[in-house]
Design an enzyme around this catalytic site. Sequence first.
Site, PDB file in Angstrom:
ATOM      1  N   MET A  61      -5.959   3.423   0.982  1.00 58.30           N
ATOM      2  CA  MET A  61      -4.623   3.982   0.768  1.00 58.30           C
ATOM      3  C   MET A  61      -4.527   5.428   1.235  1.00 58.30           C
ATOM      4  O   MET A  61      -5.523   6.124   1.373  1.00 58.30           O
ATOM      5  CB  MET A  61      -4.256   3.909  -0.716  1.00 58.30           C
ATOM      6  CG  MET A  61      -5.140   4.776  -1.597  1.00 58.30           C
ATOM      7  SD  MET A  61      -4.414   5.145  -3.199  1.00 58.30           S
ATOM      8  CE  MET A  61      -3.048   6.212  -2.741  1.00 58.30           C
ATOM      9  N   CYS A  62      -3.279   5.858   1.484  1.00 60.69           N
ATOM     10  CA  CYS A  62      -2.973   7.256   1.790  1.00 60.69           C
ATOM     11  C   CYS A  62      -1.558   7.522   1.269  1.00 60.69           C
ATOM     12  O   CYS A  62      -1.080   6.834   0.376  1.00 60.69           O
ATOM     13  CB  CYS A  62      -3.110   7.534   3.288  1.00 60.69           C
ATOM     14  SG  CYS A  62      -1.923   6.640   4.304  1.00 60.69           S
ATOM     15  N   ARG A  63      -0.873   8.482   1.845  1.00 55.96           N
ATOM     16  CA  ARG A  63       0.478   8.815   1.383  1.00 55.96           C
ATOM     17  C   ARG A  63       1.489   7.750   1.788  1.00 55.96           C
ATOM     18  O   ARG A  63       2.310   7.327   1.000  1.00 55.96           O
ATOM     19  CB  ARG A  63       0.892  10.182   1.946  1.00 55.96           C
ATOM     20  CG  ARG A  63       2.302  10.607   1.561  1.00 55.96           C
ATOM     21  CD  ARG A  63       2.592  12.027   2.056  1.00 55.96           C
ATOM     22  NE  ARG A  63       3.955  12.405   1.722  1.00 55.96           N
ATOM     23  CZ  ARG A  63       4.986  12.296   2.561  1.00 55.96           C
ATOM     24  NH1 ARG A  63       4.805  11.811   3.778  1.00 55.96           N
ATOM     25  NH2 ARG A  63       6.185  12.679   2.180  1.00 55.96           N
TER      26      ARG A  63
END
Length: 104
Positions: A61-63
Site C-alpha cells: 500500500m501507499c497513499r
Amino acid sequence: MKEISVQELKDKMDSGEDFQLIDVREDFEYEMSNLGGELIPLSGVLIESGKIDKNKEVVVMCRSGKRSAAAIMQLEQQGFTNLYNLKGGLLAWAEEIDPETQVY
C-alpha cells in the site's frame, strides 16, 4: 497485477487472516497515519525485499496506489508472485472505511 479493495483488506484484518501488509510510503507519511503495516519505502523496496514474505499473501500500500504498483512491478521481476496492490491506497481507506484517517 492483482489488486485488493480497502473493504477486502478490512475484512482480512477483522478476521485475523494471516497476511503481510507493506507500506511503501516515506517515514514522515507513515508517522502521520498508517494501517499498521511494515514500513519499507519504495526507494528501498529491492534492498529490503528479504523482509517481504514469499509464502503468504502480501498487500502493498501507499497513499493512492501508484507507488505500491511500482513496488510490485519491481518485486515481481525478482520472482514475487504473492503480491496485491491496495486499490486507491490510504485515500480510499479514509474515504470508504475510516474517515478519521489523516490524509494529506
